[in-house]
Motif scaffolding. Structure first.
Motif, PDB file in Angstrom:
ATOM      1  N   PHE A   1       0.839  -1.196   0.000  1.00  0.00           N
ATOM      2  CA  PHE A   1       0.000   0.000   0.000  1.00  0.00           C
ATOM      3  C   PHE A   1       0.878   1.251   0.000  1.00  0.00           C
ATOM      4  N   SER A   2       0.473   2.230  -0.791  1.00  0.00           N
ATOM      5  CA  SER A   2       1.191   3.499  -0.886  1.00  0.00           C
ATOM      6  C   SER A   2       0.168   4.611  -1.095  1.00  0.00           C
ATOM      7  N   TYR A   3       0.463   5.790  -0.589  1.00  0.00           N
ATOM      8  CA  TYR A   3      -0.465   6.901  -0.780  1.00  0.00           C
ATOM      9  C   TYR A   3       0.279   8.227  -0.691  1.00  0.00           C
ATOM     10  N   ARG A   4      -0.388   9.235  -1.191  1.00  0.00           N
ATOM     11  CA  ARG A   4       0.071  10.622  -1.066  1.00  0.00           C
ATOM     12  C   ARG A   4      -1.159  11.453  -0.740  1.00  0.00           C
ATOM     13  N   ALA A   5      -1.067  12.262   0.318  1.00  0.00           N
ATOM     14  CA  ALA A   5      -2.189  13.102   0.733  1.00  0.00           C
ATOM     15  C   ALA A   5      -1.658  14.470   1.127  1.00  0.00           C
ATOM     16  N   VAL A   6      -2.443  15.510   0.824  1.00  0.00           N
ATOM     17  CA  VAL A   6      -2.040  16.887   1.101  1.00  0.00           C
ATOM     18  C   VAL A   6      -3.041  17.511   2.064  1.00  0.00           C
ATOM     19  N   MET A   7      -2.531  18.067   3.162  1.00  0.00           N
ATOM     20  CA  MET A   7      -3.380  18.775   4.123  1.00  0.00           C
ATOM     21  C   MET A   7      -3.755  20.143   3.564  1.00  0.00           C
ATOM     22  N   GLY A   8      -4.752  20.760   4.154  1.00  0.00           N
ATOM     23  CA  GLY A   8      -5.190  22.080   3.729  1.00  0.00           C
ATOM     24  C   GLY A   8      -4.092  23.132   3.794  1.00  0.00           C
ATOM     25  N   ASN A   9      -3.122  22.965   4.678  1.00  0.00           N
ATOM     26  CA  ASN A   9      -2.020  23.923   4.805  1.00  0.00           C
ATOM     27  C   ASN A   9      -0.840  23.596   3.890  1.00  0.00           C
ATOM     28  N   GLY A  10      -0.981  22.567   3.049  1.00  0.00           N
ATOM     29  CA  GLY A  10       0.062  22.222   2.095  1.00  0.00           C
ATOM     30  C   GLY A  10       1.036  21.146   2.544  1.00  0.00           C
ATOM     31  N   ILE A  11       0.982  20.730   3.807  1.00  0.00           N
ATOM     32  CA  ILE A  11       1.872  19.657   4.269  1.00  0.00           C
ATOM     33  C   ILE A  11       1.433  18.347   3.632  1.00  0.00           C
ATOM     34  N   VAL A  12       2.426  17.592   3.184  1.00  0.00           N
ATOM     35  CA  VAL A  12       2.184  16.369   2.426  1.00  0.00           C
ATOM     36  C   VAL A  12       2.627  15.140   3.218  1.00  0.00           C
ATOM     37  N   GLU A  13       1.834  14.093   3.143  1.00  0.00           N
ATOM     38  CA  GLU A  13       2.248  12.753   3.558  1.00  0.00           C
ATOM     39  C   GLU A  13       2.437  11.965   2.273  1.00  0.00           C
ATOM     40  N   HIS A  14       3.553  11.261   2.170  1.00  0.00           N
ATOM     41  CA  HIS A  14       3.850  10.488   0.960  1.00  0.00           C
ATOM     42  C   HIS A  14       4.574   9.231   1.423  1.00  0.00           C
ATOM     43  N   GLU A  15       3.818   8.146   1.562  1.00  0.00           N
ATOM     44  CA  GLU A  15       4.366   6.966   2.214  1.00  0.00           C
ATOM     45  C   GLU A  15       4.132   5.683   1.432  1.00  0.00           C
ATOM     46  N   LEU A  16       5.134   4.844   1.465  1.00  0.00           N
ATOM     47  CA  LEU A  16       5.030   3.443   1.084  1.00  0.00           C
ATOM     48  C   LEU A  16       4.726   2.760   2.408  1.00  0.00           C
ATOM     49  N   CYS A  17       3.514   2.257   2.562  1.00  0.00           N
ATOM     50  CA  CYS A  17       2.944   2.027   3.893  1.00  0.00           C
ATOM     51  C   CYS A  17       2.258   0.658   3.996  1.00  0.00           C
ATOM     52  N   PRO A  18       3.016  -0.440   4.110  1.00  0.00           N
ATOM     53  CA  PRO A  18       2.367  -1.735   4.308  1.00  0.00           C
ATOM     54  C   PRO A  18       1.418  -1.705   5.509  1.00  0.00           C
ATOM     55  N   VAL A  19       0.364  -2.525   5.422  1.00  0.00           N
ATOM     56  CA  VAL A  19      -0.688  -2.521   6.429  1.00  0.00           C
ATOM     57  C   VAL A  19      -0.698  -3.861   7.163  1.00  0.00           C
ATOM     58  N   TYR A  20      -0.838  -3.764   8.500  1.00  0.00           N
ATOM     59  CA  TYR A  20      -0.817  -4.930   9.373  1.00  0.00           C
ATOM     60  C   TYR A  20      -2.099  -5.034  10.188  1.00  0.00           C
ATOM     61  N   ARG A  21      -2.436  -6.285  10.539  1.00  0.00           N
ATOM     62  CA  ARG A  21      -3.539  -6.578  11.459  1.00  0.00           C
ATOM     63  C   ARG A  21      -2.919  -7.118  12.754  1.00  0.00           C
ATOM     64  N   VAL A  22      -3.445  -6.629  13.879  1.00  0.00           N
ATOM     65  CA  VAL A  22      -2.986  -7.087  15.193  1.00  0.00           C
ATOM     66  C   VAL A  22      -4.230  -7.422  16.013  1.00  0.00           C
ATOM     67  N   THR A  23      -4.189  -8.537  16.734  1.00  0.00           N
ATOM     68  CA  THR A  23      -5.295  -8.930  17.598  1.00  0.00           C
ATOM     69  C   THR A  23      -4.817  -8.864  19.046  1.00  0.00           C
ATOM     70  N   VAL A  24      -5.627  -8.247  19.899  1.00  0.00           N
ATOM     71  CA  VAL A  24      -5.254  -8.087  21.309  1.00  0.00           C
ATOM     72  C   VAL A  24      -6.381  -8.546  22.221  1.00  0.00           C
ATOM     73  N   ASP A  25      -6.010  -8.808  23.475  1.00  0.00           N
ATOM     74  CA  ASP A  25      -6.975  -9.207  24.494  1.00  0.00           C
ATOM     75  C   ASP A  25      -7.067  -8.191  25.625  1.00  0.00           C
ATOM     76  N   LEU A  26      -6.229  -7.161  25.602  1.00  0.00           N
ATOM     77  CA  LEU A  26      -6.164  -6.194  26.691  1.00  0.00           C
ATOM     78  C   LEU A  26      -6.717  -4.842  26.263  1.00  0.00           C
ATOM     79  N   ALA A  27      -7.082  -4.044  27.248  1.00  0.00           N
ATOM     80  CA  ALA A  27      -7.552  -2.685  26.974  1.00  0.00           C
ATOM     81  C   ALA A  27      -6.369  -1.772  26.701  1.00  0.00           C
ATOM     82  N   GLU A  28      -6.604  -0.761  25.881  1.00  0.00           N
ATOM     83  CA  GLU A  28      -5.566   0.200  25.532  1.00  0.00           C
ATOM     84  C   GLU A  28      -5.364   1.213  26.659  1.00  0.00           C
ATOM     85  N   ALA A  29      -4.167   1.804  26.688  1.00  0.00           N
ATOM     86  CA  ALA A  29      -3.839   2.892  27.618  1.00  0.00           C
ATOM     87  C   ALA A  29      -3.141   3.962  26.784  1.00  0.00           C
TER      88      ALA A  29
END
Length: 191
Positions: free
Chosen positions: A97-125
């Motif tokens: 997965f890869s994407y490029r996105a531009v915020m309203g102020n012009g800042i850009v995210e441009h990432e090669l971004c593999p996606v993962y699944r994680v399964t948990v049994d505990l509550a987040e903090a």
């Protein structure tokens, strides 16, 4: 941060603060979706002081690997830091997965971004330096909300959800991808 070319090969490194701007180069990152045993997804609202997409709801956790760090270990490291979740395993589901996105102020995210699944049994903090709020939601409700445009969500998450739903209706049964399908810069092996 690891800079990459369009084919996923490493080009070098750069400090994080020098990378995120109006001319953001393509760099290596990851996204993760945390689920409980009932198939609910953990959503997070990014801290309002973040440089990119402050205060925006998104998937569970995103980040960047350290130089030489396997992506699945980077996912587990960031889940522990951002959400206080000690997870044992991160499963690769979208290796290129890869994407490029531009915020309203012009800042850009441009990432090669593999996606993962994680399964948990505990509550987040949540760590307030990273996360302002969390919410658990049934995957089917979340996916329908994103696909219909009714849920406001980060741009990368909006692009990932259709790809993830194509893997099947039950996120706990999504097929996993082998590490050799990762981009070359992400194929780090520790012996």
């Amino acid at each position: 941060m690891v800079l990459v070319d369009g084919t996923g090969h490493a080009l070098g490194t750069a400090p994080k603060l020098s990378v995120h701007g109006r001319e953001t180069p393509l760099h290596l990152a990851f996204s993760s979706y945390v689920f409980d045993r009932a198939g609910r997804v953990l959503l997070t609202r990014r801290a309002t002081h973040k440089l990119t997409w402050p205060g925006v709801w998104t998937n569970s956790c995103c980040g960047h690997p350290m130089l030489g760090e396997p992506l699945d270990r980077a996912v587990l490291r960031r889940l522990s830091y951002e959400l206080g979740l000690p997870a044992k395993r991160a499963d690769l589901v979208l290796p290129r997965f890869s994407y490029r996105a531009v915020m309203g102020n012009g800042i850009v995210e441009h990432e090669l971004c593999p996606v993962y699944r994680v399964t948990v049994d505990l509550a987040e903090a949540p760590n307030p330096d990273e996360v302002d709020d969390t919410r658990w939601m049934p995957w089917s409700d979340f996916a329908k909300g994103v696909l219909s445009g009714l849920l406001e969500i980060s741009p990368w998450c909006r692009e990932q959800v259709p790809l993830l739903t194509a893997l099947g209706p039950d996120p706990l049964r999504w097929p996993t991808a082998p590490d050799d399908e990762l981009p070359p810069a992400a194929r780090v092996r520790l012996d």
